[in-house]
Scaffold this active site. Structure first.
Site, PDB file in Angstrom:
ATOM      1  N   ALA A   9       0.751  -1.196  -0.024  1.00  0.00           N
ATOM      2  CA  ALA A   9      -0.021  -0.101  -0.043  1.00  0.00           C
ATOM      3  C   ALA A   9       0.832   1.124  -0.230  1.00  0.00           C
ATOM      4  O   ALA A   9       0.221   2.412   0.134  1.00  0.00           O
ATOM      5  CB  ALA A   9      -0.857  -0.081   1.274  1.00  0.00           C
ATOM      6  N   SER A  10       2.117   1.103  -0.253  1.00  0.00           N
ATOM      7  CA  SER A  10       2.991   2.318  -0.271  1.00  0.00           C
ATOM      8  C   SER A  10       2.781   3.238  -1.511  1.00  0.00           C
ATOM      9  O   SER A  10       3.169   4.355  -1.536  1.00  0.00           O
ATOM     10  CB  SER A  10       4.402   1.902  -0.123  1.00  0.00           C
ATOM     11  OG  SER A  10       4.901   1.251  -1.144  1.00  0.00           O
ATOM     12  N   VAL A  35       5.406 -10.167   1.230  1.00  0.00           N
ATOM     13  CA  VAL A  35       4.313 -10.853   1.483  1.00  0.00           C
ATOM     14  C   VAL A  35       4.718 -12.535   1.165  1.00  0.00           C
ATOM     15  O   VAL A  35       3.741 -13.426   1.211  1.00  0.00           O
ATOM     16  CB  VAL A  35       3.045 -10.425   0.479  1.00  0.00           C
ATOM     17  CG1 VAL A  35       2.489  -9.043   0.857  1.00  0.00           C
ATOM     18  CG2 VAL A  35       3.498 -10.509  -0.932  1.00  0.00           C
ATOM     19  N   ASN A  64      -3.333  -6.569  -2.353  1.00  0.00           N
ATOM     20  CA  ASN A  64      -3.002  -5.762  -3.395  1.00  0.00           C
ATOM     21  C   ASN A  64      -1.657  -5.914  -3.970  1.00  0.00           C
ATOM     22  O   ASN A  64      -1.263  -5.729  -5.136  1.00  0.00           O
ATOM     23  CB  ASN A  64      -3.467  -4.418  -3.096  1.00  0.00           C
ATOM     24  CG  ASN A  64      -2.622  -3.316  -4.068  1.00  0.00           C
ATOM     25  OD1 ASN A  64      -3.347  -3.301  -4.864  1.00  0.00           O
ATOM     26  ND2 ASN A  64      -1.518  -2.783  -3.590  1.00  0.00           N
ATOM     27  N   SER A 111      -6.490  -9.142 -12.022  1.00  0.00           N
ATOM     28  CA  SER A 111      -6.460  -8.513 -13.211  1.00  0.00           C
ATOM     29  C   SER A 111      -7.227  -9.172 -14.413  1.00  0.00           C
ATOM     30  O   SER A 111      -7.638 -10.258 -14.304  1.00  0.00           O
ATOM     31  CB  SER A 111      -4.938  -8.690 -13.595  1.00  0.00           C
ATOM     32  OG  SER A 111      -4.635  -8.098 -15.079  1.00  0.00           O
ATOM     33  N   TYR A 138       2.390 -13.650 -15.215  1.00  0.00           N
ATOM     34  CA  TYR A 138       1.496 -12.583 -14.517  1.00  0.00           C
ATOM     35  C   TYR A 138       0.093 -13.333 -14.464  1.00  0.00           C
ATOM     36  O   TYR A 138      -0.846 -13.188 -13.670  1.00  0.00           O
ATOM     37  CB  TYR A 138       1.648 -11.454 -15.291  1.00  0.00           C
ATOM     38  CG  TYR A 138       0.895 -10.304 -14.450  1.00  0.00           C
ATOM     39  CD1 TYR A 138       1.236  -9.772 -13.244  1.00  0.00           C
ATOM     40  CD2 TYR A 138      -0.410  -9.788 -15.253  1.00  0.00           C
ATOM     41  CE1 TYR A 138       0.409  -8.884 -12.634  1.00  0.00           C
ATOM     42  CE2 TYR A 138      -0.908  -8.820 -14.426  1.00  0.00           C
ATOM     43  CZ  TYR A 138      -0.750  -8.234 -13.405  1.00  0.00           C
ATOM     44  OH  TYR A 138      -1.667  -7.288 -12.593  1.00  0.00           O
ATOM     45  N   LYS A 187      -2.349 -14.364 -11.845  1.00  0.00           N
ATOM     46  CA  LYS A 187      -3.722 -13.578 -11.317  1.00  0.00           C
ATOM     47  C   LYS A 187      -5.198 -14.367 -11.630  1.00  0.00           C
ATOM     48  O   LYS A 187      -6.093 -14.359 -10.971  1.00  0.00           O
ATOM     49  CB  LYS A 187      -3.805 -12.294 -12.337  1.00  0.00           C
ATOM     50  CG  LYS A 187      -2.877 -11.586 -12.008  1.00  0.00           C
ATOM     51  CD  LYS A 187      -3.089 -10.788 -10.459  1.00  0.00           C
ATOM     52  CE  LYS A 187      -1.908  -9.737 -10.062  1.00  0.00           C
ATOM     53  NZ  LYS A 187      -2.448  -9.334  -8.834  1.00  0.00           N
TER      54      LYS A 187
HETATM   55  P1  NAD Z   1       2.522  -0.856  -8.133  1.00  0.00           P
HETATM   56  O1  NAD Z   1       3.725  -1.358  -8.683  1.00  0.00           O
HETATM   57  O2  NAD Z   1       2.547   0.437  -8.097  1.00  0.00           O
HETATM   58  O3  NAD Z   1       2.282  -1.439  -6.861  1.00  0.00           O
HETATM   59  C1  NAD Z   1       2.711  -2.615  -6.486  1.00  0.00           C
HETATM   60  C2  NAD Z   1       2.752  -2.591  -4.886  1.00  0.00           C
HETATM   61  O4  NAD Z   1       3.056  -3.917  -4.467  1.00  0.00           O
HETATM   62  C3  NAD Z   1       4.143  -1.740  -4.576  1.00  0.00           C
HETATM   63  O5  NAD Z   1       3.782  -0.863  -3.452  1.00  0.00           O
HETATM   64  C4  NAD Z   1       5.024  -2.709  -4.198  1.00  0.00           C
HETATM   65  O6  NAD Z   1       6.134  -2.316  -3.419  1.00  0.00           O
HETATM   66  C5  NAD Z   1       4.311  -4.028  -3.589  1.00  0.00           C
HETATM   67  N1  NAD Z   1       5.002  -5.056  -3.408  1.00  0.00           N
HETATM   68  C6  NAD Z   1       5.554  -5.880  -4.782  1.00  0.00           C
HETATM   69  N2  NAD Z   1       6.120  -6.881  -3.926  1.00  0.00           N
HETATM   70  C7  NAD Z   1       5.668  -7.054  -2.693  1.00  0.00           C
HETATM   71  C8  NAD Z   1       6.178  -7.984  -1.639  1.00  0.00           C
HETATM   72  N3  NAD Z   1       6.974  -9.029  -1.733  1.00  0.00           N
HETATM   73  N4  NAD Z   1       5.701  -7.600  -0.351  1.00  0.00           N
HETATM   74  C9  NAD Z   1       5.007  -6.574  -0.028  1.00  0.00           C
HETATM   75  N5  NAD Z   1       4.792  -5.640  -1.051  1.00  0.00           N
HETATM   76  C10 NAD Z   1       5.024  -5.881  -2.474  1.00  0.00           C
HETATM   77  O7  NAD Z   1       1.398  -1.412  -8.950  1.00  0.00           O
HETATM   78  P2  NAD Z   1      -0.070  -1.159  -8.970  1.00  0.00           P
HETATM   79  O8  NAD Z   1      -0.683  -0.982 -10.515  1.00  0.00           O
HETATM   80  O9  NAD Z   1      -0.736  -0.166  -8.065  1.00  0.00           O
HETATM   81  O10 NAD Z   1      -0.527  -2.784  -8.513  1.00  0.00           O
HETATM   82  C11 NAD Z   1      -1.241  -3.054  -7.332  1.00  0.00           C
HETATM   83  C12 NAD Z   1      -1.895  -4.463  -7.807  1.00  0.00           C
HETATM   84  O11 NAD Z   1      -2.868  -4.034  -8.992  1.00  0.00           O
HETATM   85  C13 NAD Z   1      -0.973  -5.634  -8.121  1.00  0.00           C
HETATM   86  O12 NAD Z   1      -1.325  -6.854  -7.558  1.00  0.00           O
HETATM   87  C14 NAD Z   1      -1.112  -5.379  -9.588  1.00  0.00           C
HETATM   88  O13 NAD Z   1      -0.896  -6.789 -10.140  1.00  0.00           O
HETATM   89  C15 NAD Z   1      -2.555  -5.196  -9.822  1.00  0.00           C
HETATM   90  N6  NAD Z   1      -3.075  -4.872 -11.058  1.00  0.00           N
HETATM   91  C16 NAD Z   1      -2.778  -3.690 -11.379  1.00  0.00           C
HETATM   92  C17 NAD Z   1      -3.130  -3.128 -12.757  1.00  0.00           C
HETATM   93  C18 NAD Z   1      -2.519  -2.020 -13.606  1.00  0.00           C
HETATM   94  O14 NAD Z   1      -2.890  -1.667 -14.755  1.00  0.00           O
HETATM   95  N7  NAD Z   1      -1.928  -1.167 -12.851  1.00  0.00           N
HETATM   96  C19 NAD Z   1      -3.929  -3.902 -13.485  1.00  0.00           C
HETATM   97  C20 NAD Z   1      -4.438  -5.081 -13.001  1.00  0.00           C
HETATM   98  C21 NAD Z   1      -4.180  -5.362 -11.774  1.00  0.00           C
END
Ligand code: NAD
Length: 241
Positions: free
Chosen positions: A9-10, A60, A86, A137, A150, A154
């Protein structure tokens, strides 16, 4: 006050969820792995709007660390009402480029990470008849070219969501997931303008999504306004699918 733990959530979608849950009156546990400064910034934003938030470190993929994070929720909040899974990583490349190490790392973060958090948090969630919301996703629904690991991870999240929803129904814990389309976050920073324009072209609502679009859906699934939803995959994709 209800407690929510949001993994990863950062920044991005996770940070948008944290801010929205904070605004909605939840005590927010902002999980991060390495981005401590950003996680504390998210907490500060929640606090300066009058909310309560704690940054909790855990990778995680590490069950022991996730258990520690859940203990902190119990210590500071007395329990856990909502778990938002997430955290995720992406790998874009052909199947041949997907080495065993890359495959393992994507599955371990995106799928085993969800297993770990649910495994650690379930006793608390059963106590509160809580809610689990997983972030899948669109690629987990229909598969993306050059995103085999990926997409598989998902799709696994969707399978886990559906199976758990059946198993946990009687305990009152609901399990749902969102399937976002293209969302403007750092995860997608690698795509060039032409690729993004093509995605917009294929999206009936004619734009990319925002982290807040996804956060609103997650908050709604966690709220009392969605009491009869479990095992659902909610597409948040502007009609892309
Ligand atoms: P992002 O890369 O900005 O955020 C992902 C977050 O997960 C980051 O804060 C990262 O530090 C954290 N993370 C990664 N590995 C980790 C670990 N081992 N332990 C704890 N935290 C960890 O990307 P986002 O787009 O905000 O993605 C959030 C979620 O949404 C993800 O699961 C991604 O697959 C999913 N998603 C994103 C999209 C898109 O288009 N951006 C589409 C579908 C699904």
């Amino acid at each position: 006050m209800k407690n929510v733990l949001i993994t990863g959530a950062s920044r991005g979608i996770g940070a948008a969820c944290a801010l929205l849950f904070g605004k909605a009156g939840y005590r927010v546990f902002v999980n991060y792995n390495k981005s401590e400064k950003q996680a504390y910034e998210v907490c500060e934003k929640i606090k300066s709007a009058g909310g309560e938030a704690y940054a909790v470190q855990a990778d995680v993929t590490d069950l022991t660390a996730v258990r520690r994070a859940v203990s902190l929720c119990k210590y500071h909040g007395g329990g856990l009402d909502v778990l938002v899974n997430n955290a995720g990583i992406d790998f874009y490349g052909t199947f041949e480029e997907t080495t065993p190490e890359i495959w393992d790392s994507v599955i371990k973060t995106n799928l085993t990470g969800v297993y770990n958090a649910v495994y650690a948090a379930l006793p608390e969630l059963k106590e509160t008849r809580g809610k689990i919301i997983n972030v899948s996703s669109v690629w987990g629904v229909f598969g993306g070219s050059c995103e085999a690991a990926y997409s598989a991870s998902k799709a696994g999240v969707i399978g886990l969501t559906k199976a758990l929803s059946k198993e946990l129904g009687l305990s009152g814990v609901t399990v749902n997931c969102v399937a976002p389309g293209y969302i403007d976050t750092e995860m997608n920073a690698r795509f060039d303008e032409k690729t993004v324009a093509d995605i917009i072209d294929r999206t009936p609502l004619s734009r990319t999504g925002t982290p807040e679009d996804v956060a609103e859906a997650v908050l709604w699934l966690a709220s009392d306004k969605a009491p009869f939803f479990t095992g659902t995959v909610l597409n948040v994709d502007g009609g892309f699918m």
